[in-house]
Design an enzyme around this catalytic site. Structure first.
Site: not given
Ligand code: NAP
Length: 248
Positions: A63, A89, A141, A154-156, A189
């Protein structure tokens, strides 16, 4: 089926919450354009969703790469004639205390979590504006609301996502368009993003969470689904917490 034949782009679709959302949207009949950086994980996801009523189209897409983003979105619009839903996402963390955070850590997170959301939305919005309808879901988040030690970058970005959400909710709904823009603010999560958190951090978070547990990816995907479909037709500019009560 709640998303029958809806064309839905989901970023970060190959892992965690994005993967759960891709499966859920496919189970509700959507055409899911699953975007992620990992070709192998996308291929695996395509196989996993093969028997569901919808259809999953894997797209290897970073992205942060603006030209690629515009090319992929244009290809989707040309092939399907419209884009109904965008789920921004994809997200990463590169944690460090303020005094130790490097410029590389700052830039990496800003590029994916903030500029990536801007890139995707700017590429998709013209098709929604033309159709005068659509739903955009941005992943924020709780950290974007309350901050968190070690997560300046991340917070920013997650605070910025909320600001962009409210701006776009106003801007894209002009001239009677039914384009809705909402943010989801997950708490902690269970996904690969959080799997290496120290046990004492997990225990602390649980102790501060009324429901006293971490969330499942599917529990966030359920809210994406609600915001994507017509059941949420009068909801826009909102930040929906999916956090077991952590924010209260
Ligand atoms: P995740 O399991 O790490 O999944 C994120 C996915 O995005 C991974 O497949 C990652 O690939 C991919 N990605 C990374 N950089 C990318 C890019 N430049 N272009 C396209 N895809 C990319 O994380 P998640 O926990 O599911 O998080 C999903 C969203 O929820 C994120 O925005 C995160 O900040 C937010 N969030 C998560 C939590 C939590 O507790 N898990 C809490 C609050 C918010 P790689 O694995 O190869 O990097």
């Amino acid at each position: 089926m709640r998303l029958k034949d809806k064309v839905c782009i989901i970023t970060g679709a190959a892992s965690g919450i994005g993967k759960a959302a891709s499966v859920k949207f496919c189970s509700q009949g959507a055409v899911v354009i699953a975007c992620d950086v990992s070709r192998d994980s996308l291929e695996q996801l395509r196989e996993e969703t093969h028997s569901l009523p919808g259809k999953l189209i894997p797209k290897v897409l970073d992205v942060t790469r603006r030209d690629d983003v515009f090319r992929v979105v244009q290809d989707v619009a040309t092939e399907y004639g419209r884009i109904d839903v965008l789920v921004n996402n994809a997200g990463i963390t590169r944690d460090a205390l303020l005094l130790k955070m490097t410029e590389e850590q700052w830039d990496a997170v800003i590029n994916v979590n903030l500029k990536g959301v801007f890139n995707m939305t700017q590429a998709v919005a013209p098709y929604m504006v033309k159709a005068k309808k659509g739903s955009i879901i941005n992943t924020s988040s709780v950290v974007g609301i309350y901050g968190n030690i070690g997560q300046t970058n991340y917070a920013a970005t997650k605070g910025g996502v909320i600001a962009m959400t409210k701006t776009w909710a106003k801007e894209l709904a002009r001239k009677g368009a039914q384009i809705r823009v909402n943010a989801v603010a997950p708490g902690f999560i269970k996904t690969p993003m959080t799997e290496n958190l120290p046990e004492k951090v997990i225990e602390y978070v649980k102790s501060k969470t009324p429901l006293a547990r971490m969330g499942e990816a599917e529990e966030v995907a359920n809210v994406y689904l609600f915001l994507a479909c017509d059941e949420s037709s009068y909801i826009t500019g909102q930040v929906i917490g999916v956090d077991g009560g952590l924010q209260i």
